[in-house]
Design a protein around this motif. Structure first.
Motif, PDB file in Angstrom:
ATOM      1  N   GLU A  66       0.832  -1.205   0.000  1.00 41.50           N
ATOM      2  CA  GLU A  66       0.000   0.000   0.000  1.00 41.50           C
ATOM      3  C   GLU A  66       0.870   1.261   0.000  1.00 41.50           C
ATOM      4  N   LYS A  81       2.284   1.688  -3.479  1.00 39.82           N
ATOM      5  CA  LYS A  81       1.255   2.187  -4.407  1.00 39.82           C
ATOM      6  C   LYS A  81       0.985   3.670  -4.173  1.00 39.82           C
ATOM      7  N   ALA A  82       1.053   4.074  -2.913  1.00 41.16           N
ATOM      8  CA  ALA A  82       0.812   5.488  -2.602  1.00 41.16           C
ATOM      9  C   ALA A  82       1.860   6.383  -3.267  1.00 41.16           C
ATOM     10  N   ARG A 134      -3.594   7.239   4.485  1.00 41.15           N
ATOM     11  CA  ARG A 134      -3.831   5.794   4.658  1.00 41.15           C
ATOM     12  C   ARG A 134      -2.517   5.015   4.683  1.00 41.15           C
ATOM     13  N   ALA A 135      -1.592   5.447   3.836  1.00 40.90           N
ATOM     14  CA  ALA A 135      -0.296   4.751   3.771  1.00 40.90           C
ATOM     15  C   ALA A 135       0.581   5.069   4.980  1.00 40.90           C
ATOM     16  N   THR A 167      -4.875   9.237   0.339  1.00 37.49           N
ATOM     17  CA  THR A 167      -4.041   8.068   0.029  1.00 37.49           C
ATOM     18  C   THR A 167      -2.748   8.098   0.845  1.00 37.49           C
ATOM     19  N   ARG A 176       1.628  12.735  -5.650  1.00 39.13           N
ATOM     20  CA  ARG A 176       1.794  12.319  -4.246  1.00 39.13           C
ATOM     21  C   ARG A 176       3.261  12.396  -3.825  1.00 39.13           C
ATOM     22  N   HIS A 194      -5.613  12.619  -3.042  1.00 36.88           N
ATOM     23  CA  HIS A 194      -4.202  12.235  -2.931  1.00 36.88           C
ATOM     24  C   HIS A 194      -3.732  12.293  -1.475  1.00 36.88           C
TER      25      HIS A 194
END
Lengths: 101, 101
Positions: free
Chosen positions: B8, B11-12, B68-69, B65, B18, B62
């Motif tokens: 994750e 991917k972020a 979350r990461a 994300t 980002r 963004h």
């Protein structure tokens, strides 16, 4: 290395098996000691399939992703495909990521 | 940090904006010098929107994300949301990636 290339490289690392493959290829003598061909040729696809414990077609797709990203290269010898890390590309990638983060 | 968490996080980072946001937040005094609130609060969403030059909702997605990461954290002060880097998480991530690659 453009932002788009960097994106593709990062995406190539977002699957644990692809990170594992890169890790295994870093120390082939540790993970593929019983390969019949010299490890200096690289590691043949069949050995990577066995180590991964998943189907040949799955490993093949992951290897293609790593090839496209530039992290590994391949060499065909007779009927065999051998894979090895592109150390310079990997180091360049890590340096770029360190710099950008 | 599990393999799934690492996935994750990677991917972020696979979107250039980002990565830019993380880069800007590293040196807020360089990119957000004219913020009215002290930069020690973090950088408010509106400043990041302006720097990114894209819509608020795009930046907001963004930022979500990145949150979350675990790469950034946020703090609400009154009507404002402030964002800052989680330096320890970023360093841990880089170390883990270096080790695994």
């Amino acid at each position: 290395m453009s932002a788009a290339e960097l994106d593709e490289m990062i995406k190539a690392l977002s699957h644990p098996l692809r990170r594992d493959i890169l890790h295994w290829l870093k120390q082939p003598e540790l993970f593929f000691a019983d390969q019949e061909h010299p490890l200096s040729f690289g590691v043949c696809a069949g050995m990577i399939d066995r180590q991964a414990g998943v189907s040949q077609s799955t490993v093949s797709a992951h290897l293609a992703t790593l090839l496209r990203a530039g992290f590994i290269s391949s060499k065909k010898l007779g009927q065999w495909n051998f894979f090895m890390r592109n150390e310079a590309v990997i180091q360049q990638f890590i340096a770029r990521l360190n710099e950008q983060l």
